[in-house]
Design a protein around this motif. Sequence first.
Motif, PDB file in Angstrom:
ATOM      1  N   PRO A   1      -9.078   4.587  -0.063  1.00 62.67           N
ATOM      2  CA  PRO A   1      -8.410   4.195   1.179  1.00 62.67           C
ATOM      3  C   PRO A   1      -9.409   3.776   2.248  1.00 62.67           C
ATOM      4  O   PRO A   1     -10.520   4.323   2.347  1.00 62.67           O
ATOM      5  CB  PRO A   1      -7.669   5.476   1.599  1.00 62.67           C
ATOM      6  CG  PRO A   1      -7.565   6.297   0.354  1.00 62.67           C
ATOM      7  CD  PRO A   1      -8.811   5.986  -0.431  1.00 62.67           C
TER       8      PRO A   1
ATOM      9  N   SER B   1       0.848  -1.183   0.000  1.00 63.17           N
ATOM     10  CA  SER B   1       0.000   0.000   0.000  1.00 63.17           C
ATOM     11  C   SER B   1       0.889   1.240   0.000  1.00 63.17           C
ATOM     12  O   SER B   1       1.927   1.268   0.679  1.00 63.17           O
ATOM     13  CB  SER B   1      -0.908   0.007   1.233  1.00 63.17           C
ATOM     14  OG  SER B   1      -1.761   1.132   1.233  1.00 63.17           O
TER      15      SER B   1
ATOM     16  N   ASP C   1      -4.030   0.693  -2.185  1.00 64.03           N
ATOM     17  CA  ASP C   1      -3.573  -0.688  -2.081  1.00 64.03           C
ATOM     18  C   ASP C   1      -3.334  -1.287  -3.464  1.00 64.03           C
ATOM     19  O   ASP C   1      -4.116  -1.068  -4.393  1.00 64.03           O
ATOM     20  CB  ASP C   1      -4.608  -1.547  -1.356  1.00 64.03           C
ATOM     21  CG  ASP C   1      -4.884  -1.049   0.059  1.00 64.03           C
ATOM     22  OD1 ASP C   1      -3.951  -0.516   0.683  1.00 64.03           O
ATOM     23  OD2 ASP C   1      -6.031  -1.198   0.529  1.00 64.03           O
TER      24      ASP C   1
END
Length: 291
Positions: A95, A76, A81
């Motif tokens: 996020p 990440s 990610d």
Amino acid sequence: MKKVEKTNTAAFVRTIFMGSFLFASAPAFALQGPPDMADSVFDDTYVTVGLGGSYSPSYDGSDDYTFSVLPVVTGSVKGIDFTPRGPGFAINVIPDRDNAKIDFLFGPVITASFDRVNDIKDTVVERLGELDTAIEVGPSAGIKINRITNPFDSLTAAVDVKWDVAGAHKGRVIAPSLTFFTPVSRGAAISLSANAEHVDDNFANYYYSISAAGSAASGLPTYAADSGWKSIGANAFGVIDLDGNALNGGFGIIVLGGYSRLLGDAKRSPITSIRGSADQWFGALGLGYTF
């Protein structure tokens, strides 16, 4: 009968696909914990690299199994990610929020399919000819519910929708999944998932139909495969941090195992029903390092 090989694309697909769920869930240790667990390697930017060995069918529908040595990279960057997805990756651009009950996932996914491109163990199926590599691109979306049975677990429902842009099968694949992740201690976690694949006519025809020319070359009967549910499966795996504290990163052992069942025309095709098996088993053991 079952020859061990150095490389195997089907094993690569399955192992990395399963591993993506586990590593993507790892930040739950940090994001959903009490104050004394708030600081961890997963708080902002982290990377996990790993290497493992897997044992799986040489292609979807095969009853010949092979061993492979496989790499894994996931992580990440500032809350964005990236996770492995077959020979490829998925990116979640939304996020996770601190202490949120519900998080959403969305972003691009790109994978490569090497099924029957090479390394075909069955000599009869090999006479049908090698296939081209498919590059599949599309969106991935999902929803994650946090704190189902304890402060650190999660249940994620997601779906990938991909189209081949390389001119191989020229079709579409829809792959839904449901994954439950939970730590069992500060240094160990398990994950259970169910998944399926639905394919269109182009995909089914490319991988599971047998033309008159293919029948003459292989001795298998002609077959015309249509769209439908291609497979359904379940995976179980766990990770054990070697120093007993997953929050500080470092080395961990990963154990994977799973089963999938081919359905519909993928199951009925002579490639599977005569020369292979609808039951597909796989397992893997690896070592990862998070920093």
